[in-house]
Design a protein around this motif. Structure first.
Motif, PDB file in Angstrom:
ATOM      1  N   ARG A   6       0.593  -1.099  -0.180  1.00 23.34           N
ATOM      2  CA  ARG A   6      -0.048  -0.021  -0.009  1.00 23.34           C
ATOM      3  C   ARG A   6       0.851   1.307  -0.268  1.00 23.34           C
ATOM      4  NH1 ARG A   6      -3.839   1.803   4.994  1.00 23.34           N
ATOM      5  NH2 ARG A   6      -4.674   3.902   4.131  1.00 23.34           N
ATOM      6  N   ARG A   7       1.814   1.325   0.782  1.00 23.36           N
ATOM      7  CA  ARG A   7       2.661   2.740   0.992  1.00 23.36           C
ATOM      8  C   ARG A   7       3.790   2.566  -0.246  1.00 23.36           C
ATOM      9  NH1 ARG A   7       2.013   5.029   5.714  1.00 23.36           N
ATOM     10  NH2 ARG A   7       0.886   3.718   7.287  1.00 23.36           N
ATOM     11  N   LYS A  36      -6.148   5.396  -2.722  1.00 25.40           N
ATOM     12  CA  LYS A  36      -5.394   6.917  -2.777  1.00 25.40           C
ATOM     13  C   LYS A  36      -6.418   7.818  -3.111  1.00 25.40           C
ATOM     14  CE  LYS A  36      -1.646   4.732  -2.445  1.00 25.40           C
ATOM     15  NZ  LYS A  36      -1.833   3.406  -2.155  1.00 25.40           N
ATOM     16  N   THR A  79       2.413   6.040  -2.621  1.00 24.81           N
ATOM     17  CA  THR A  79       2.020   7.227  -2.031  1.00 24.81           C
ATOM     18  C   THR A  79       2.190   8.375  -2.952  1.00 24.81           C
ATOM     19  OG1 THR A  79       3.769   7.761  -0.685  1.00 24.81           O
ATOM     20  CG2 THR A  79       1.996   6.330   0.226  1.00 24.81           C
ATOM     21  N   LYS A  80       1.367   9.461  -3.207  1.00 23.34           N
ATOM     22  CA  LYS A  80       1.428  10.487  -3.960  1.00 23.34           C
ATOM     23  C   LYS A  80       2.868  11.292  -3.761  1.00 23.34           C
ATOM     24  CE  LYS A  80      -0.524  13.933  -6.810  1.00 23.34           C
ATOM     25  NZ  LYS A  80      -1.884  14.493  -7.185  1.00 23.34           N
ATOM     26  N   LYS A  81       3.044  11.168  -2.270  1.00 22.42           N
ATOM     27  CA  LYS A  81       4.049  11.986  -1.662  1.00 22.42           C
ATOM     28  C   LYS A  81       5.469  11.282  -2.023  1.00 22.42           C
ATOM     29  CE  LYS A  81       6.248  13.487   2.646  1.00 22.42           C
ATOM     30  NZ  LYS A  81       5.902  13.455   4.234  1.00 22.42           N
ATOM     31  N   THR A 123       0.033   9.587  -8.914  1.00 19.16           N
ATOM     32  CA  THR A 123      -0.776   8.253  -8.609  1.00 19.16           C
ATOM     33  C   THR A 123      -0.930   7.298  -9.730  1.00 19.16           C
ATOM     34  OG1 THR A 123      -2.962   9.174  -9.208  1.00 19.16           O
ATOM     35  CG2 THR A 123      -2.270   9.283  -6.889  1.00 19.16           C
TER      36      THR A 123
END
Length: 273
Positions: free
Chosen positions: A164-165, A232, A168-170, A175
């Motif tokens: 999942r991580r 997301k 991330t967009k960060k 995305t």
């Protein structure tokens, strides 16, 4: 790379092969500088001659993608394959922290088994190419060789939380649903395959140089993409209804060595030489 390296390295690593022989063999097989350009030599009918001696219609702008090496670069290649210390670091890719030693690189020699580091470095270079010329290539995401194994390592053969991580967009700056294509290398125990999430065309594709068919891989990725977009915060999509394609128009392996072929839209095929 194919016929040329097979001839050059037929002595199975004998370091007595000298650079003069290297260049003579080079001229005889490639009729030009060594490099990826050897994959796109044309026969008398205008077709590209691949390392499998199969006929592939050339792309109009393929010459821009495959740049031949100069002779001074050939010397670097020669020493990379025939140097003495297998632990010597030849490449250190700082952004990804991937380190390629001479021993690791020699997995590209005939009869050797391709390793994760070489594949992952190649994918990192594809990412960098897209960043340099975003107007020229499709927007793509390249998962590394550990992604699919992690995704399918759960109790019931699926574990979204485990990856999942990763997206991330960060971390990525975008995305997945913003991409045109997402590439997923798949290890099948004895060889590598490729799955492609073609978001642009709402299609999942599976490519296997052994001619194998694994629709389960595509079903897993369809489920993953649906959960990924929901997680997301993007518009929820039913990717499970997208087309699933087992691509069969592929070069088939003749032994156990893997090579990459890149086309102008960053759609690449992993196939065995």
């Amino acid at each position: 790379m194919g016929n040329f390296f097979s001839h050059l390295l037929q002595r199975k690593g004998d370091d007595r092969v000298n650079l003069n022989e290297f260049k003579k063999s080079h001229e005889r097989f490639s009729q030009g500088p060594l490099g990826l350009g050897i994959l796109t030599q044309k026969d008398d009918r205008g077709y590209s001659t691949s390392v499998l001696n199969r006929k592939i219609k050339p792309k109009d702008d393929r010459k821009e993608l495959f740049h031949s090496l100069k002779y001074e670069d050939d010397e670097e290649v020669f020493h990379a394959f025939h140097g003495g210390n297998s632990d010597e670091i030849l490449v250190r890719h700082e952004p990804s922290n991937i380190v390629i030693s001479r021993g690791v690189l020699q997995c590209l020699r005939p009869g050797a088994w391709l390793n994760d580091e070489v594949i992952n470095l190649y994918l990192e270079l594809l990412k960098e190419r897209e960043r340099r010329e975003p107007e020229k290539f499709l927007k793509c995401h390249f998962f590394n060789t550990f992604f699919f194994e992690k995704l399918t390592n759960g109790k019931n053969g699926y574990d979204f939380k485990a990856v999942r991580r990763w997206t991330t967009k960060k971390k990525l700056g975008y995305t997945l649903i913003e991409c045109d294509k997402v590439f997923v290398p798949i290890h099948k125990g004895k060889h590598w395959c490729l799955a492609v999430i073609n978001i642009k065309n709402e299609t999942f594709q599976y490519l296997d140089s052994l001619g194998g068919e694994d629709i389960h891989v595509l079903e897993v990725l369809a489920r993953y993409l649906m959960e990924e977009t929901r997680d997301k915060g993007d518009t929820e999509i039913d990717s499970t209804s997208w087309k699933k394609e087992l691509v069969d128009d592929l070069p088939l392996q003749k032994n156990w060595r893997v090579c990459f072929f890149v086309t102008n839209d960053a759609f690449f095929i992993i196939f065995l030489l």
